[in-house]
Design a protein around this motif. Structure first.
Motif, PDB file in Angstrom:
ATOM      1  N   ARG A  63     138.627  21.263 -21.267  1.00  0.00           N
ATOM      2  CA  ARG A  63     139.509  20.360 -20.533  1.00  0.00           C
ATOM      3  C   ARG A  63     140.033  21.122 -19.331  1.00  0.00           C
ATOM      4  NH1 ARG A  63     144.989  19.268 -20.682  1.00  0.00           N
ATOM      5  NH2 ARG A  63     145.295  20.681 -22.444  1.00  0.00           N
ATOM      6  N   ALA A  64     139.650  20.660 -18.139  1.00  0.00           N
ATOM      7  CA  ALA A  64     140.028  21.368 -16.918  1.00  0.00           C
ATOM      8  C   ALA A  64     141.546  21.456 -16.785  1.00  0.00           C
ATOM      9  CB  ALA A  64     139.437  20.654 -15.703  1.00  0.00           C
ATOM     10  N   GLN A  65     142.019  22.650 -16.403  1.00  0.00           N
ATOM     11  CA  GLN A  65     143.453  22.885 -16.226  1.00  0.00           C
ATOM     12  C   GLN A  65     143.693  23.574 -14.894  1.00  0.00           C
ATOM     13  OE1 GLN A  65     145.497  24.164 -20.056  1.00  0.00           O
ATOM     14  NE2 GLN A  65     143.385  24.773 -20.513  1.00  0.00           N
ATOM     15  N   ASP A  66     144.552  22.991 -14.077  1.00  0.00           N
ATOM     16  CA  ASP A  66     144.798  23.538 -12.740  1.00  0.00           C
ATOM     17  C   ASP A  66     145.496  24.890 -12.776  1.00  0.00           C
ATOM     18  OD1 ASP A  66     143.591  21.432 -11.445  1.00  0.00           O
ATOM     19  OD2 ASP A  66     145.452  20.315 -11.125  1.00  0.00           O
ATOM     20  N   SER A 113     139.319  24.082 -10.704  1.00  0.00           N
ATOM     21  CA  SER A 113     139.129  22.813 -10.018  1.00  0.00           C
ATOM     22  C   SER A 113     139.694  22.912  -8.609  1.00  0.00           C
ATOM     23  CB  SER A 113     139.825  21.678 -10.774  1.00  0.00           C
ATOM     24  OG  SER A 113     139.314  21.533 -12.069  1.00  0.00           O
ATOM     25  N   GLY A 114     139.176  22.109  -7.704  1.00  0.00           N
ATOM     26  CA  GLY A 114     139.709  22.090  -6.359  1.00  0.00           C
ATOM     27  C   GLY A 114     138.685  21.642  -5.350  1.00  0.00           C
ATOM     28  N   LYS A 115     138.982  21.895  -4.087  1.00  0.00           N
ATOM     29  CA  LYS A 115     138.115  21.513  -2.980  1.00  0.00           C
ATOM     30  C   LYS A 115     137.353  22.724  -2.474  1.00  0.00           C
ATOM     31  CE  LYS A 115     138.202  19.393   1.643  1.00  0.00           C
ATOM     32  NZ  LYS A 115     139.062  18.847   2.716  1.00  0.00           N
ATOM     33  N   GLU A 148     146.259  23.394  -5.551  1.00  0.00           N
ATOM     34  CA  GLU A 148     147.676  23.545  -5.239  1.00  0.00           C
ATOM     35  C   GLU A 148     148.339  24.690  -6.002  1.00  0.00           C
ATOM     36  OE1 GLU A 148     149.564  19.822  -5.905  1.00  0.00           O
ATOM     37  OE2 GLU A 148     148.605  18.823  -4.187  1.00  0.00           O
ATOM     38  N   VAL A 149     147.776  25.098  -7.120  1.00  0.00           N
ATOM     39  CA  VAL A 149     148.396  26.135  -7.949  1.00  0.00           C
ATOM     40  C   VAL A 149     148.073  27.534  -7.425  1.00  0.00           C
ATOM     41  CG1 VAL A 149     148.558  27.115 -10.264  1.00  0.00           C
ATOM     42  CG2 VAL A 149     148.346  24.629  -9.972  1.00  0.00           C
ATOM     43  N   PHE A 150     146.796  27.811  -7.173  1.00  0.00           N
ATOM     44  CA  PHE A 150     146.376  29.164  -6.793  1.00  0.00           C
ATOM     45  C   PHE A 150     146.102  29.310  -5.305  1.00  0.00           C
ATOM     46  CE2 PHE A 150     145.340  29.002 -11.323  1.00  0.00           C
ATOM     47  CZ  PHE A 150     145.837  30.215 -11.763  1.00  0.00           C
ATOM     48  N   THR A 217     143.054  34.454 -15.442  1.00  0.00           N
ATOM     49  CA  THR A 217     144.479  34.436 -15.125  1.00  0.00           C
ATOM     50  C   THR A 217     145.022  33.031 -15.326  1.00  0.00           C
ATOM     51  OG1 THR A 217     146.151  34.940 -13.435  1.00  0.00           O
ATOM     52  CG2 THR A 217     144.084  33.968 -12.668  1.00  0.00           C
ATOM     53  N   GLU A 218     146.326  32.942 -15.556  1.00  0.00           N
ATOM     54  CA  GLU A 218     146.965  31.634 -15.686  1.00  0.00           C
ATOM     55  C   GLU A 218     148.389  31.711 -15.172  1.00  0.00           C
ATOM     56  OE1 GLU A 218     147.465  30.410 -19.784  1.00  0.00           O
ATOM     57  OE2 GLU A 218     147.440  32.492 -20.443  1.00  0.00           O
ATOM     58  N   LYS A 219     148.865  30.591 -14.677  1.00  0.00           N
ATOM     59  CA  LYS A 219     150.248  30.497 -14.210  1.00  0.00           C
ATOM     60  C   LYS A 219     151.007  29.595 -15.163  1.00  0.00           C
ATOM     61  CE  LYS A 219     149.698  31.552  -9.329  1.00  0.00           C
ATOM     62  NZ  LYS A 219     150.057  31.169  -7.938  1.00  0.00           N
ATOM     63  N   THR A 220     152.080  30.134 -15.705  1.00  0.00           N
ATOM     64  CA  THR A 220     152.848  29.392 -16.720  1.00  0.00           C
ATOM     65  C   THR A 220     154.074  28.719 -16.154  1.00  0.00           C
ATOM     66  OG1 THR A 220     154.009  31.442 -17.309  1.00  0.00           O
ATOM     67  CG2 THR A 220     152.063  30.890 -18.571  1.00  0.00           C
TER      68      THR A 220
END
Length: 221
Positions: A63-66, A113-115, A148-150, A217-220
């Motif tokens: 499941r894709a997660q931004d 995910s992204g452009k 938008e996140v990374f 890596t992940e942003k919480t």
């Protein structure tokens, strides 16, 4: 059920035909020498098995997660360092390099995910994939994804001493989903990720990672 990547169709067909021809030719020409006959036939089947395992494409749907960046390929983390990225960012980035041996799955998947803001192929040398200059001198493709996140994250498919063909599906301007098929590298190579400085990693040197499963890596927040 075992699946194979579409990029392997021609190689699998050729290997299958060659194996069948060798098996039947051995029956005809080596029938009086049982052990030589069986040895040649086993080697032909082993060749086919090696080709089949190289092009395997295991189902790893996620499941894709931004807020996460996942490993784009299977392999071993061989580089974690701050470097100058001279092609696109032209500033310092945190480089994470994953080396793929010939026995690894060689499907490349989108790490997030992204452009797609940038996608370019570069012809080049075929230095061994772990060579320090491979990222800038070997045959390679450079892809930049933004969300938008990374923000913008660059990944680079790099050919090695054995890899003679890189397949890249990323097209500038399209929106892609984390984990989808992004390409293929034939016969051993590496993928570099270039992340913003200060990125907190979930991996360390010499870790073995799996494409679409291991979180880089992940942003919480």
């Amino acid at each position: 059920m075992l699946h194979f990547h579409k990029e392997g169709a021609k190689s699998i067909l050729i290997a299958s035909v060659v194996a069948v021809v060798i098996v039947f030719a051995a029956e005809h020409f080596l029938k009086e020498n049982f052990w030589v006959l069986k040895g040649v036939q086993v080697l032909a089947l082993l060749l086919l098995i090696i080709v089949l395992q190289f092009f395997r494409n295991p189902n790893r749907s996620i499941r894709a997660q931004d807020h996460t960046i996942v490993a784009p390929v299977d392999g071993k983390v061989v580089v974690i360092e701050e470097v100058m990225e001279n092609e696109y960012f032209k500033d310092k980035r945190l480089q994470v390099s994953i080396f793929m041996s010939p026995i690894n799955v060689h499907v490349t998947r989108y790490p997030m995910s992204g452009k797609i803001n940038f996608s370019k192929y570069h012809p080049g040398k075929f230095l061994v994939a772990w060579h320090p200059k491979a990222s800038e001198e070997n045959e390679r493709t450079t892809i930049v994804i933004e969300n938008e996140v990374f923000g913008e994250v660059l990944y680079r498919q790099i050919a090695g001493a054995l890899a003679k063909r890189i397949v890249n599906y990323a097209q500038e301007g399209e929106n892609v989903i984390q984990g989808e098929d992004a390409g293929f590298i034939k016969f051993g190579s590496r993928v570099d990720l270039f992340l913003p400085l200060g990125t907190k990693l979930n991996v360390k040197l010499n870790d073995k990672v799996k494409g679409n499963q291991s979180i880089i890596t992940e942003k919480t927040e």
